[in-house]
Scaffold this motif. Sequence first.
Motif: not given
Length: 358
Positions: A83-89, A123, A126, A129-130, A133
């Motif tokens: 999920q963090l990869e998808l959010c580019k974090i 970050e 954020e 938050r991820v 979720e």
Amino acid sequence: MLPTFINKIHKKEMLNYSIDEYHRLVGLIQKEQVESQILHLLKQNHQLEETPGFFQDYLVKESQCSLYQNLFIKTQMNKIIDQLELCKIEVIPIKGVIFGEKYFGHVGARATSDIDLLVRNEEVGEVVRVVKELGFQNEEESIKGHFHCSLSKEIPGSPIPLVVEIHWNLMEESNTHLCPGEFFSKAEPFDGYGFVKALSSTHTFYFMCLHAWRHNLDSARHYLDLIQVISVSQHKIVPGEILEMARKHSTLKRVLRTLSDVYYHYPFLEGWLPFPELSAPWYKKSRNIPLLSYLKFFDYQFLSYDQPSHRLREMYKWIMPNKKSVEIELKGGKSSAAFLNYLRLYRQRVSSLWRALR
């Protein structure tokens, strides 16, 4: 006895222990919770068959439990980093199952119980938050001056929740000059991801030294972790670079204190990765000094710092700890009134010292 056993394994010496001694080893290994690591080392060095059947059965049974737990934790961690990869974090998983796989060679070769992630300070919100979720809704009360926050979720059938620690630093900022950006700049690609990274070998070794110091080397796990990092990465680690980094970050005394202790117990390491600056810890030469445990505590708690200002700050924090630290030190019997908790804490400390003096 356990350090001697580990030394024999690494030096591939005969494990000529009696049955009674193996029963004692089971108790020590169980206390330190290093069944998986010991099993891995014995298999790696082809020495498992030298040990009695009951000893092998115990290690295999406990390691199997650790394997199942680690597989579950890895699945949960992968959901988070995906999920963090998808959010580019950008994120660096530290310790845990990734460390075990890289340095012990198998997901079940080193038991773990939580997920630790290093992220950039800006970050953190954020990432929280991820992670929330994904079901980690329980947030622990933050400790002032600390360098990570903790989120957890209940696991069906388990009395212990799974915890995710989100780090924005690797040590307290009040007593180091450590800059997490350095770890990201030297981090290596991880398993095909673009934003998920792995600590470099040098930074892994450095971090595990500081992590072991932070826990005052209170478990065989810390020794085994550092031995294994040296075993796997000794040709990538330059002692001079480690010490220069520690000087820059004001962690030199902590690194030298840790390595002096580890190399004292496991002298074969000198042949793997020499550190000429090391010497036997003073408390290993002073076994008959009264109140040795208190002197060791004083040395660890206040004299492990490079900067005088850092020592003074730690002394103040010990004399006047924050509310959360008081509750942690008191463990049971805490009161809702902060003033009473402070009184109980000071009485507990004085009573402990008085018992040692008698």
